[in-house]
Design a protein around this motif. Structure first.
Motif, PDB file in Angstrom:
ATOM      1  N   PHE A   1      -5.381   0.018  -8.752  1.00  0.00           N
ATOM      2  CA  PHE A   1      -6.560  -0.479  -8.047  1.00  0.00           C
ATOM      3  C   PHE A   1      -6.955  -1.865  -8.556  1.00  0.00           C
ATOM      4  CE2 PHE A   1      -8.578   3.707  -6.349  1.00  0.00           C
ATOM      5  CZ  PHE A   1      -7.469   3.881  -5.541  1.00  0.00           C
ATOM      6  N   GLY A   2      -6.795  -2.092  -9.845  1.00  0.00           N
ATOM      7  CA  GLY A   2      -7.064  -3.428 -10.384  1.00  0.00           C
ATOM      8  C   GLY A   2      -6.135  -4.465  -9.783  1.00  0.00           C
ATOM      9  N   ALA A   3      -4.841  -4.134  -9.699  1.00  0.00           N
ATOM     10  CA  ALA A   3      -3.876  -5.059  -9.105  1.00  0.00           C
ATOM     11  C   ALA A   3      -4.145  -5.254  -7.611  1.00  0.00           C
ATOM     12  CB  ALA A   3      -2.452  -4.534  -9.323  1.00  0.00           C
ATOM     13  N   LEU A   4      -4.501  -4.173  -6.917  1.00  0.00           N
ATOM     14  CA  LEU A   4      -4.785  -4.277  -5.482  1.00  0.00           C
ATOM     15  C   LEU A   4      -6.022  -5.114  -5.203  1.00  0.00           C
ATOM     16  CD1 LEU A   4      -3.998  -0.690  -4.135  1.00  0.00           C
ATOM     17  CD2 LEU A   4      -2.793  -2.808  -3.570  1.00  0.00           C
TER      18      LEU A   4
ATOM     19  N   GLY B   1      13.273 -11.287   6.018  1.00  0.00           N
ATOM     20  CA  GLY B   1      13.391 -12.669   5.560  1.00  0.00           C
ATOM     21  C   GLY B   1      12.271 -13.550   6.077  1.00  0.00           C
ATOM     22  N   GLN B   2      11.838 -13.301   7.303  1.00  0.00           N
ATOM     23  CA  GLN B   2      10.747 -14.081   7.890  1.00  0.00           C
ATOM     24  C   GLN B   2       9.425 -13.795   7.178  1.00  0.00           C
ATOM     25  OE1 GLN B   2      11.315 -12.509  11.844  1.00  0.00           O
ATOM     26  NE2 GLN B   2      12.452 -14.316  12.540  1.00  0.00           N
ATOM     27  N   VAL B   3       9.229 -12.549   6.801  1.00  0.00           N
ATOM     28  CA  VAL B   3       8.011 -12.184   6.076  1.00  0.00           C
ATOM     29  C   VAL B   3       7.971 -12.874   4.721  1.00  0.00           C
ATOM     30  CG1 VAL B   3       6.778 -10.272   4.968  1.00  0.00           C
ATOM     31  CG2 VAL B   3       7.724  -9.982   7.269  1.00  0.00           C
ATOM     32  N   ILE B   4       9.089 -12.871   4.014  1.00  0.00           N
ATOM     33  CA  ILE B   4       9.148 -13.513   2.697  1.00  0.00           C
ATOM     34  C   ILE B   4       8.864 -15.009   2.814  1.00  0.00           C
ATOM     35  CG2 ILE B   4      10.722 -14.157   0.817  1.00  0.00           C
ATOM     36  CD1 ILE B   4      12.053 -11.397   1.214  1.00  0.00           C
ATOM     37  N   ASP B   5       9.397 -15.641   3.860  1.00  0.00           N
ATOM     38  CA  ASP B   5       9.200 -17.086   4.045  1.00  0.00           C
ATOM     39  C   ASP B   5       7.757 -17.437   4.409  1.00  0.00           C
ATOM     40  OD1 ASP B   5      11.842 -17.614   3.476  1.00  0.00           O
ATOM     41  OD2 ASP B   5      12.461 -17.664   5.587  1.00  0.00           O
ATOM     42  N   SER B   6       7.053 -16.530   5.091  1.00  0.00           N
ATOM     43  CA  SER B   6       5.745 -16.866   5.657  1.00  0.00           C
ATOM     44  C   SER B   6       4.562 -16.298   4.887  1.00  0.00           C
ATOM     45  CB  SER B   6       5.660 -16.379   7.110  1.00  0.00           C
ATOM     46  OG  SER B   6       6.650 -16.994   7.909  1.00  0.00           O
ATOM     47  N   ARG B   7       4.763 -15.310   4.050  1.00  0.00           N
ATOM     48  CA  ARG B   7       3.638 -14.680   3.361  1.00  0.00           C
ATOM     49  C   ARG B   7       3.026 -15.633   2.339  1.00  0.00           C
ATOM     50  NH1 ARG B   7       6.808 -10.302  -0.592  1.00  0.00           N
ATOM     51  NH2 ARG B   7       7.806 -11.865  -1.932  1.00  0.00           N
ATOM     52  N   SER B   8       1.769 -15.378   1.982  1.00  0.00           N
ATOM     53  CA  SER B   8       1.078 -16.256   1.043  1.00  0.00           C
ATOM     54  C   SER B   8       1.453 -15.989  -0.407  1.00  0.00           C
ATOM     55  CB  SER B   8      -0.438 -16.120   1.218  1.00  0.00           C
ATOM     56  OG  SER B   8      -0.856 -14.784   1.009  1.00  0.00           O
ATOM     57  N   SER B   9       2.029 -14.822  -0.682  1.00  0.00           N
ATOM     58  CA  SER B   9       2.429 -14.487  -2.052  1.00  0.00           C
ATOM     59  C   SER B   9       3.797 -15.063  -2.370  1.00  0.00           C
ATOM     60  CB  SER B   9       2.459 -12.967  -2.229  1.00  0.00           C
ATOM     61  OG  SER B   9       2.941 -12.621  -3.513  1.00  0.00           O
ATOM     62  N   ASP B  10       3.954 -15.526  -3.607  1.00  0.00           N
ATOM     63  CA  ASP B  10       5.249 -16.054  -4.040  1.00  0.00           C
ATOM     64  C   ASP B  10       6.179 -14.962  -4.540  1.00  0.00           C
ATOM     65  OD1 ASP B  10       4.458 -18.664  -3.504  1.00  0.00           O
ATOM     66  OD2 ASP B  10       3.584 -18.931  -5.497  1.00  0.00           O
ATOM     67  N   ALA B  11       5.650 -13.776  -4.775  1.00  0.00           N
ATOM     68  CA  ALA B  11       6.457 -12.703  -5.352  1.00  0.00           C
ATOM     69  C   ALA B  11       5.985 -11.351  -4.846  1.00  0.00           C
ATOM     70  CB  ALA B  11       6.360 -12.742  -6.880  1.00  0.00           C
ATOM     71  N   ASP B  12       6.810 -10.331  -5.073  1.00  0.00           N
ATOM     72  CA  ASP B  12       6.430  -8.978  -4.695  1.00  0.00           C
ATOM     73  C   ASP B  12       5.333  -8.452  -5.623  1.00  0.00           C
ATOM     74  OD1 ASP B  12       8.274  -8.906  -2.652  1.00  0.00           O
ATOM     75  OD2 ASP B  12       9.835  -7.942  -3.857  1.00  0.00           O
ATOM     76  N   TYR B  13       4.728  -7.361  -5.222  1.00  0.00           N
ATOM     77  CA  TYR B  13       3.697  -6.680  -6.003  1.00  0.00           C
ATOM     78  C   TYR B  13       4.215  -6.403  -7.418  1.00  0.00           C
ATOM     79  CZ  TYR B  13       0.249  -2.973  -7.020  1.00  0.00           C
ATOM     80  OH  TYR B  13      -0.735  -2.195  -7.558  1.00  0.00           O
ATOM     81  N   SER B  14       3.343  -6.539  -8.400  1.00  0.00           N
ATOM     82  CA  SER B  14       3.782  -6.580  -9.804  1.00  0.00           C
ATOM     83  C   SER B  14       3.998  -5.220 -10.462  1.00  0.00           C
ATOM     84  CB  SER B  14       2.759  -7.359 -10.642  1.00  0.00           C
ATOM     85  OG  SER B  14       2.596  -8.669 -10.162  1.00  0.00           O
ATOM     86  N   LEU B  15       3.354  -4.160  -9.966  1.00  0.00           N
ATOM     87  CA  LEU B  15       3.398  -2.875 -10.661  1.00  0.00           C
ATOM     88  C   LEU B  15       4.420  -1.931 -10.053  1.00  0.00           C
ATOM     89  CD1 LEU B  15       0.641  -4.049 -11.618  1.00  0.00           C
ATOM     90  CD2 LEU B  15      -0.223  -1.694 -11.639  1.00  0.00           C
ATOM     91  N   GLY B  16       4.975  -1.063 -10.909  1.00  0.00           N
ATOM     92  CA  GLY B  16       5.828   0.023 -10.451  1.00  0.00           C
ATOM     93  C   GLY B  16       5.030   1.307 -10.493  1.00  0.00           C
TER      94      GLY B  16
ATOM     95  N   GLU C   1      -4.065   6.112   4.208  1.00  0.00           N
ATOM     96  CA  GLU C   1      -5.052   5.753   5.230  1.00  0.00           C
ATOM     97  C   GLU C   1      -5.138   4.235   5.406  1.00  0.00           C
ATOM     98  OE1 GLU C   1      -8.562   7.530   3.716  1.00  0.00           O
ATOM     99  OE2 GLU C   1      -7.945   9.595   4.191  1.00  0.00           O
ATOM    100  N   GLN C   2      -5.142   3.520   4.280  1.00  0.00           N
ATOM    101  CA  GLN C   2      -5.229   2.061   4.375  1.00  0.00           C
ATOM    102  C   GLN C   2      -3.963   1.469   4.972  1.00  0.00           C
ATOM    103  OE1 GLN C   2      -6.745  -0.217   1.133  1.00  0.00           O
ATOM    104  NE2 GLN C   2      -8.614   0.985   0.967  1.00  0.00           N
TER     105      GLN C   2
ATOM    106  N   LEU D   1       0.828  -1.211   0.000  1.00  0.00           N
ATOM    107  CA  LEU D   1       0.000   0.000   0.000  1.00  0.00           C
ATOM    108  C   LEU D   1       0.862   1.261   0.000  1.00  0.00           C
ATOM    109  CD1 LEU D   1      -2.709  -1.189   2.540  1.00  0.00           C
ATOM    110  CD2 LEU D   1      -3.059  -0.795   0.092  1.00  0.00           C
ATOM    111  N   LYS D   2       1.972   1.251   0.735  1.00  0.00           N
ATOM    112  CA  LYS D   2       2.875   2.406   0.714  1.00  0.00           C
ATOM    113  C   LYS D   2       3.549   2.527  -0.650  1.00  0.00           C
ATOM    114  CE  LYS D   2       3.748   5.000   3.310  1.00  0.00           C
ATOM    115  NZ  LYS D   2       3.123   6.317   3.646  1.00  0.00           N
ATOM    116  N   HIS D   3       3.869   1.412  -1.261  1.00  0.00           N
ATOM    117  CA  HIS D   3       4.462   1.433  -2.607  1.00  0.00           C
ATOM    118  C   HIS D   3       3.500   2.106  -3.593  1.00  0.00           C
ATOM    119  CE1 HIS D   3       6.490  -0.090  -6.247  1.00  0.00           C
ATOM    120  NE2 HIS D   3       5.277  -0.413  -6.664  1.00  0.00           N
ATOM    121  N   VAL D   4       2.215   1.743  -3.516  1.00  0.00           N
ATOM    122  CA  VAL D   4       1.228   2.357  -4.398  1.00  0.00           C
ATOM    123  C   VAL D   4       1.084   3.846  -4.063  1.00  0.00           C
ATOM    124  CG1 VAL D   4      -1.183   2.333  -5.145  1.00  0.00           C
ATOM    125  CG2 VAL D   4       0.008   0.173  -4.716  1.00  0.00           C
TER     126      VAL D   4
END
Length: 218
Positions: A108-111, A85-100, A57-58, A36-39
């Motif tokens: 909003f579509g990606a979110l 490193g712990q977040v990367i190992d435990s999160r449900s996503s296999d990769a970082d957010y796709s958009l720059g 806000e979100q 959300l901060k990246h967006v």
């Protein structure tokens, strides 16, 4: 990671099972807050200011959820695993957010897909921790908050019939591209015209069927 004590009235073994779900949800929340901060930093185009502020806000809301989840984990006698490193190992996503950098509708579509994934895993964890009603209640209340955030995103992607621009998309990039196309000026009109043509075709087929039923036998 070694588990310490367990809450009163609960075995350490049961606490470990519950904490495993809470740790994964903590990782998802940390990942979501960073997304959300990246967006917030990289959204551009029409509607920038409102989107920029809404992302902040979100992110603030999600950071509050992170603190609640982490404190529940430590209350359960475990260590809240919030390092990168712990977040990367435990999160449900296999990769970082796709958009720059990208327009509001694309982000909003990606979110929409990001929230779908995160909330989906929260809902899966709710029945999995039913042996601890306190942790279950936390997951339920946080899911409600995430649902509200998700609604604010989807309200920008919905038409007056409640159909989403991201409907049928499979991933963040596809959802972003579809949303950017359909929700840009003229895109809503084009979708409405497509829907009208579909309705007219359906009506035409029904009229043909009626004509066949009413036609006299020869």
């Amino acid at each position: 990671m070694k588990h310490g004590f367990a809450p009163a009235g609960m075995t350490t073994e049961k606490a470990e099972v519950i904490v495993s779900h809470l740790q994964s949800r903590l990782a998802d929340l940390i990942d979501l807050s960073l997304t959300l901060k990246h967006v917030h930093w990289n959204v551009v185009g029409f509607g920038f200011r409102s989107a920029h502020e809404m992302m902040d806000e979100q992110a603030d809301t999600v950071r509050g959820l992170i603190d609640e989840m982490a404190e529940r984990i430590t209350t359960m006698g475990a260590i809240a695993a919030g390092l990168p490193g712990q977040v990367i190992d435990s999160r449900s996503s296999d990769a970082d957010y796709s958009l720059g950098r990208g327009p509001v509708t694309a982000h909003f579509g990606a979110l929409d897909k990001v929230y779908e994934r995160v909330i989906g895993h929260f809902r899966e964890s709710i029945p999995a921790v039913e042996d601890d009603q306190v942790s279950q209640d936390l997951l339920i209340s946080q899911t409600a908050t995430l649902d509200l955030n998700h609604w604010f995103i989807r309200a920008h992607l919905s038409d007056t019939e409640g159909d989403l621009a991201t409907e049928g998309t499979q991933d963040e990039l596809e959802a972003a591209a579809t949303s950017a196309s359909l929700m840009q000026p003229g895109g809503e009109t084009e979708r409405a015209e497509d829907d009208q043509r579909t309705r007219e075709d359906d009506e035409g087929e029904r009229d043909e069927e009626k004509d066949k039923e009413l036609a006299p036998l020869t």
